[in-house]
Design a protein around this motif. Structure first.
Motif, PDB file in Angstrom:
ATOM      1  N   UNK A   1       0.807  -1.332   0.109  1.00 53.01           N
ATOM      2  CA  UNK A   1      -0.173  -0.024   0.047  1.00 53.01           C
ATOM      3  C   UNK A   1       0.831   1.308  -0.077  1.00 53.01           C
ATOM      4  N   UNK A   2       2.218   1.152   0.344  1.00 54.91           N
ATOM      5  CA  UNK A   2       3.112   2.546   0.393  1.00 54.91           C
ATOM      6  C   UNK A   2       3.469   2.843  -0.904  1.00 54.91           C
ATOM      7  N   UNK A   3       3.738   4.037  -1.553  1.00 49.41           N
ATOM      8  CA  UNK A   3       4.142   4.258  -2.499  1.00 49.41           C
ATOM      9  C   UNK A   3       5.742   3.971  -2.690  1.00 49.41           C
ATOM     10  N   UNK A   4       5.877   3.608  -4.008  1.00 49.32           N
ATOM     11  CA  UNK A   4       7.140   3.036  -4.382  1.00 49.32           C
ATOM     12  C   UNK A   4       7.870   3.589  -5.297  1.00 49.32           C
ATOM     13  N   UNK A   5       9.202   3.909  -5.048  1.00 48.73           N
ATOM     14  CA  UNK A   5      10.083   4.527  -5.969  1.00 48.73           C
ATOM     15  C   UNK A   5      10.680   3.479  -7.084  1.00 48.73           C
ATOM     16  N   UNK A   6      10.856   2.332  -6.117  1.00 43.49           N
ATOM     17  CA  UNK A   6      11.787   1.030  -6.744  1.00 43.49           C
ATOM     18  C   UNK A   6      10.803   0.102  -7.092  1.00 43.49           C
ATOM     19  N   UNK A   7      10.975  -0.660  -8.013  1.00 43.32           N
ATOM     20  CA  UNK A   7      10.020  -1.866  -8.392  1.00 43.32           C
ATOM     21  C   UNK A   7      10.634  -3.228  -7.776  1.00 43.32           C
ATOM     22  N   UNK A   8       9.474  -3.776  -7.361  1.00 43.15           N
ATOM     23  CA  UNK A   8       9.935  -5.040  -6.526  1.00 43.15           C
ATOM     24  C   UNK A   8       9.579  -6.413  -7.444  1.00 43.15           C
ATOM     25  N   UNK A   9      10.148  -7.389  -7.083  1.00 32.29           N
ATOM     26  CA  UNK A   9      10.061  -8.724  -7.631  1.00 32.29           C
ATOM     27  C   UNK A   9       8.747  -8.999  -8.142  1.00 32.29           C
ATOM     28  N   UNK A  10       7.718  -8.800  -7.304  1.00 34.25           N
ATOM     29  CA  UNK A  10       6.421  -9.177  -7.541  1.00 34.25           C
ATOM     30  C   UNK A  10       5.988  -8.479  -8.633  1.00 34.25           C
ATOM     31  N   UNK A  11       6.231  -7.319  -8.898  1.00 35.91           N
ATOM     32  CA  UNK A  11       5.657  -6.421  -9.977  1.00 35.91           C
ATOM     33  C   UNK A  11       6.368  -6.631 -11.206  1.00 35.91           C
ATOM     34  N   UNK A  12       7.741  -7.013 -11.354  1.00 35.15           N
ATOM     35  CA  UNK A  12       8.242  -7.616 -12.460  1.00 35.15           C
ATOM     36  C   UNK A  12       8.009  -9.042 -12.847  1.00 35.15           C
ATOM     37  N   UNK A  13       7.754  -9.870 -11.955  1.00 32.47           N
ATOM     38  CA  UNK A  13       7.206 -11.181 -12.294  1.00 32.47           C
ATOM     39  C   UNK A  13       5.675 -11.159 -12.891  1.00 32.47           C
ATOM     40  N   UNK A  14       4.980 -10.306 -12.493  1.00 29.32           N
ATOM     41  CA  UNK A  14       3.842 -10.312 -12.895  1.00 29.32           C
ATOM     42  C   UNK A  14       3.645  -9.735 -14.317  1.00 29.32           C
ATOM     43  N   UNK A  15       4.744  -8.753 -14.594  1.00 26.81           N
ATOM     44  CA  UNK A  15       4.701  -8.032 -16.132  1.00 26.81           C
ATOM     45  C   UNK A  15       5.296  -8.974 -16.900  1.00 26.81           C
ATOM     46  N   UNK A  16       6.331  -9.924 -16.439  1.00 27.47           N
ATOM     47  CA  UNK A  16       7.098 -10.481 -17.613  1.00 27.47           C
ATOM     48  C   UNK A  16       6.266 -12.036 -17.781  1.00 27.47           C
ATOM     49  N   UNK A  17       5.611 -12.343 -16.806  1.00 28.76           N
ATOM     50  CA  UNK A  17       5.220 -13.910 -16.933  1.00 28.76           C
ATOM     51  C   UNK A  17       3.637 -13.922 -17.116  1.00 28.76           C
ATOM     52  N   UNK A  18       3.253 -14.890 -18.086  1.00 27.68           N
ATOM     53  CA  UNK A  18       1.963 -14.975 -18.289  1.00 27.68           C
ATOM     54  C   UNK A  18       1.587 -16.262 -17.915  1.00 27.68           C
ATOM     55  N   UNK A  19       1.285 -16.411 -16.464  1.00 23.81           N
ATOM     56  CA  UNK A  19       0.886 -17.706 -15.802  1.00 23.81           C
ATOM     57  C   UNK A  19      -0.834 -17.657 -15.632  1.00 23.81           C
ATOM     58  N   UNK A  20      -1.057 -18.878 -16.209  1.00 20.31           N
ATOM     59  CA  UNK A  20      -2.674 -18.982 -16.240  1.00 20.31           C
ATOM     60  C   UNK A  20      -3.113 -19.639 -14.748  1.00 20.31           C
ATOM     61  N   UNK A  21      -2.088 -20.097 -14.002  1.00 22.07           N
ATOM     62  CA  UNK A  21      -2.594 -20.474 -12.721  1.00 22.07           C
ATOM     63  C   UNK A  21      -2.482 -19.470 -11.759  1.00 22.07           C
ATOM     64  N   UNK A  22      -1.984 -18.277 -12.094  1.00 23.51           N
ATOM     65  CA  UNK A  22      -2.061 -17.012 -11.132  1.00 23.51           C
ATOM     66  C   UNK A  22      -3.147 -16.144 -11.540  1.00 23.51           C
ATOM     67  N   UNK A  23      -4.365 -16.396 -10.798  1.00 18.96           N
ATOM     68  CA  UNK A  23      -5.276 -15.659 -11.085  1.00 18.96           C
ATOM     69  C   UNK A  23      -5.459 -14.149 -11.025  1.00 18.96           C
ATOM     70  N   UNK A  24      -4.578 -13.831 -10.007  1.00 22.50           N
ATOM     71  CA  UNK A  24      -4.497 -12.396  -9.940  1.00 22.50           C
ATOM     72  C   UNK A  24      -3.734 -11.585 -10.628  1.00 22.50           C
ATOM     73  N   UNK A  25      -2.669 -12.348 -11.539  1.00 19.49           N
ATOM     74  CA  UNK A  25      -1.685 -11.968 -12.407  1.00 19.49           C
ATOM     75  C   UNK A  25      -2.337 -11.047 -13.375  1.00 19.49           C
TER      76      UNK A  25
END
Length: 163
Positions: free
Chosen positions: A85-109
């Protein structure tokens, strides 16, 4: 140490071995800094910008038949439940993984990918630790082949920061 000769036009020639070692080709830029005891030369490296929107979902994770959530594996979320919930200036692993990976099992992605695309569209900072975590998530969590992990890590033109 090399001694260079200044031509009548004020030009110097750097030895070929030095140019090769520094990756300097025709048109390379050098910054000249005047210091108390002489001159310091520094190679100026430009960082190419890349349109990242076409990279979203570039690798496909194998389906396992059971829903999985990437948050279950995010150490930042475990340490601080309000970190998302906090504003980020840096990207975290979660954001990058959701961006790059098309995962059918991850319904939130799929739901969160637009936010990841927006975050990557802005000038962002990605730490070395996040890159290492991203490699681990791609390899171990999503079980991607080495060639896909390599494609993701190479496409970002990541560069080290001096600060």
């Amino acid at each position: 140490m090399s001694t260079l000769l200044v031509s009548s036009k004020g030009q110097i020639v750097l030895p070929a071995a030095l140019r090769r070692r520094l990756g300097m080709g025709p048109g390379a830029r050098i910054e000249v800094l005047e210091e108390a005891d002489g001159l310091k030369l520094r190679v100026v490296r430009s960082v190419a910008t890349t349109d990242v929107t076409g990279m979203a979902g570039m690798v496909k994770a194998p389906a396992r038949g059971i829903p999985r959530r990437l948050e279950d594996f995010d150490p930042a979320t475990l340490a601080d439940p309000f970190a998302a919930w906090q504003a980020m200036r840096a990207l975290d692993t979660n954001v990058l993984a959701r961006f790059f990976v098309d995962a059918t099992d991850d319904t939130q992605a799929a739901e969160r990918r637009p936010a990841a695309v927006a975050a990557l569209a802005e000038r962002s900072f990605v730490s070395v630790t996040v890159l290492l975590e991203l490699e681990w998530v791609l390899r171990r969590f999503h079980e991607l082949p080495k060639r896909d992990v390599s494609r993701v890590l190479r496409c970002g033109r990541w560069r080290a920061s001096s600060t």
